[in-house]
Design an enzyme around this catalytic site. Structure first.
Site, mmCIF file in Angstrom:
data_model
loop_
_atom_site.group_PDB
_atom_site.id
_atom_site.type_symbol
_atom_site.label_atom_id
_atom_site.label_comp_id
_atom_site.label_asym_id
_atom_site.label_seq_id
_atom_site.Cartn_x
_atom_site.Cartn_y
_atom_site.Cartn_z
ATOM 1 N N SER A 44 9.770 -4.065 15.027
ATOM 2 C CA SER A 44 9.289 -5.188 15.824
ATOM 3 C C SER A 44 9.189 -6.448 14.976
ATOM 4 C CB SER A 44 7.920 -4.859 16.410
ATOM 5 O OG SER A 44 6.963 -4.775 15.381
ATOM 6 N N LYS A 45 8.775 -7.513 15.623
ATOM 7 C CA LYS A 45 8.690 -8.797 14.945
ATOM 8 C C LYS A 45 7.940 -8.746 13.622
ATOM 9 C CE LYS A 45 8.060 -8.887 18.647
ATOM 10 N NZ LYS A 45 7.993 -8.459 19.983
ATOM 11 N N ARG A 46 6.854 -8.001 13.607
ATOM 12 C CA ARG A 46 6.030 -8.020 12.397
ATOM 13 C C ARG A 46 6.720 -7.385 11.185
ATOM 14 N NH1 ARG A 46 3.551 -2.961 11.896
ATOM 15 N NH2 ARG A 46 4.003 -1.751 13.743
ATOM 16 N N HIS A 47 7.851 -6.752 11.390
ATOM 17 C CA HIS A 47 8.560 -6.174 10.252
ATOM 18 C C HIS A 47 9.478 -7.179 9.571
ATOM 19 C CE1 HIS A 47 7.726 -2.245 12.444
ATOM 20 N NE2 HIS A 47 7.067 -2.187 11.318
#
Length: 466
Positions: A239-242
């Site tokens: 996801s984005k946080r990666h």
RNA sequence: GGGCCCUUCGUCUAUCGGUUAGGACACCAGAUUUUCAUUCUGGGAAGAGGAGUUCGACUCUCCUAGGGCCUACCA
């Protein structure tokens, strides 16, 4: 085994950007087609008009072409084939392999709850019922077998069995007459002559239902291989946080497409101890049956390592164009004098870089303009003694040819004549030439700046008030 | 809830019944060194747990645990 030439396809739905997992799926499809001397096709699954956007289609095409994954024929848009899909459904209806279902959304909802509570698949009462009002709003469902089982000989997972009773009667045609995904894939894959379906793991359950549909049509079922998804470094869904999901983001982060191809191919697939390989080797070695069954995690470190390798191999002019773009995007201006030397500079400085962003960073000292502000550390190093020594070094620099070996020899010789270690003047010289901060070794530093600029920067510093 | 899938060093993987379980990234130590980096050398590090099959299991079977996917008139 089928004697037909292999045809693979990548079939993204244009509801967003091209996900890195999708990119790998596309890559595997292309690799397998090349490996077998077959063809690789692209089909845009835009049957859901609500969710599909043209921007997404463009983003996917752009992502694929950046990655170097190009279909062997014009892409097919599923939406444009709706008539054919409807025709196919009518065929099934006529053959008694599909039925009209008049269940309302509310009724469906209640049935679904009940079915779930009992842990079974939902079955419409309209399977065997004749409607009083045939024209009332309805969908057309597939009439799946109630007994027996469907066996999938998955190319990567092996044999997978499903009891047909567990498979529900999926909708083929919506109440507005639009075909659904599961119907459209089957018809399109068949019409396009697809022999090998290589797709994400999230489709295994569909694979069984689709197999049933193929059989209802009397068509040969293509070979299927379901590859695991790519997870984030922590094992959770990417996801984005990666850091990044879209291939475009990787491009922006300074990764080279050939590095991405290498990394992505190696993620979930292996050929002995080979870590770095060419596209030709990849297609010569790749086979879907060698794809690993378990999901893999994205590892930024290793991606960086691979990218660093390709950066070293890359043509410096190409890198110069890439780096210029990075610099411009950052709002930095590249002096005319530097523009011409950019690729030479990159050749000098790309050594430890993991991305083109790193290369852009390493250029910082070159881009500075005189007179340079010196950092505190360097200022502290400029004792009267060091100043005098640097003044003598200035003469040496002026008299030495600007070639790596000559420069290195000169520095060593100078230290000898002065009777001190390089540590007595090296750090100060480095600080003066670079203005502090990250900088390469002295010879590279001198080479990067050129004789004139090096001497000027040195002179600036020596003339400064103590 | 149900169906299905997955499980070897921190990570990516090799092994396809018999290996001191190999490699790579990362990490640690040492060397080189004009900072950082690079480079070189060395090192630690794994078969989820439990049964079974077998002369012999990482490898085959089953169970448990953990994770994932699907369960739409989305794809």
């Amino acid at each position: 085994m089928s004697p037909r030439p292999v045809v693979t396809r990548f079939a993204p739905s244009p509801t967003g950007f091209l996900h890195i997992g999708g990119a790998r799926t596309a890559l595997f499809n292309q690799l397998y087609a090349r490996h077998t001397g077959g063809r690789f096709l692209l089909r845009v699954e835009d049957t859901d008009r609500e969710r599909s956007t043209e921007a997404a289609v463009a983003a996917i095409f752009e992502g694929l072409s950046w990655l170097g994954v190009t279909p062997d024929a014009e892409p097919v848009f599923q939406h444009a084939r709706a008539d054919r899909h409807r025709e196919a459904v009518m065929e099934l209806l006529a053959a008694g392999r599909a039925y009209r279902c008049y269940l309302t959304v509310a009724e469906l909802e209640t049935m679904r709850e009940a079915a779930r509570a009992e842990g079974r698949a939902i079955r419409s009462p309209w399977r065997d019922r004749t409607p009083n009002e045939p024209d009332a709003p309805h969908v057309i469902r597939f009439k799946g077998p109630l007994e027996g089982e469907t066996v999938l000989n998955d190319l990567v997972k092996g044999e997978i069995r499903f009891r047909n009773i567990e498979l529900d009667d999926l909708v083929l045609l919506r109440s507005d007459g639009a075909p659904t995904y599961n119907l459209a894939v089957v018809v399109d894959d068949h019409d396009m002559g697809v022999t090998h379906i290589i797709r994400g793991d999230d489709h295994v359950n569909n694979a069984a239902r689709q197999t049933l549909i193929y059989q209802a049509f009397g068509w040969e079922v293509p070979a299927m291989g379901h590859i695991p998804l790519i997870h984030g470094p922590d094992g959770a869904k990417l996801s984005k946080r990666h850091g990044a999901q879209a291939v475009g983001e990787f491009a922006d982060m300074g990764y080279l497409p050939e590095a991405m191809r290498n990394y992505l191919t190696r993620l979930g697939w292996g050929h002995g101890d080979d870590e770095i390989f060419t596209d030709a080797q990849a297609s010569a070695w790749f086979d879907v049956t060698d794809v690993v069954k378990s999901p893999a995690r994205l590892d930024w470190q290793k991606l960086g390592f691979i990218n660093a390798h390709y950066l070293k191999e890359a043509d410096n002019d190409r890198l110069a164009a890439l780096v210029t773009r990075v610099l411009t995007a950052r709002g930095e201006t590249v002096p005319a004098e530097v523009v011409g030397r950019l690729s030479a500079l990159i050749g000098l400085l790309k050594e430890g870089a993991k991305t083109t962003l790193d290369i852009a960073d390493s250029l910082a000292f070159v881009l500075k303009t005189r007179p340079l502000a010196l950092d505190e550390r360097t200022q502290g190093l400029l004792t009267p003694e060091t100043r005098q020594r640097l003044a003598r070094l200035q003469d040496q620099i002026a008299a030495t040819p600007f070639e790596r070996e000559a420069l290195e020899a000169m520095i060593r010789a100078f230290a000898g004549t002065e009777g001190v270690g390089i540590g007595k003047f090296g750090p100060a010289l480095r600080g003066i030439l670079s203005g502090g901060g990250v900088a390469p070794d002295l010879a590279t530093l001198l080479l990067s700046l050129g004789r004139e600029e090096s001497l000027a920067r040195l002179n600036d510093a020596l003339l400064r008030e103590a």
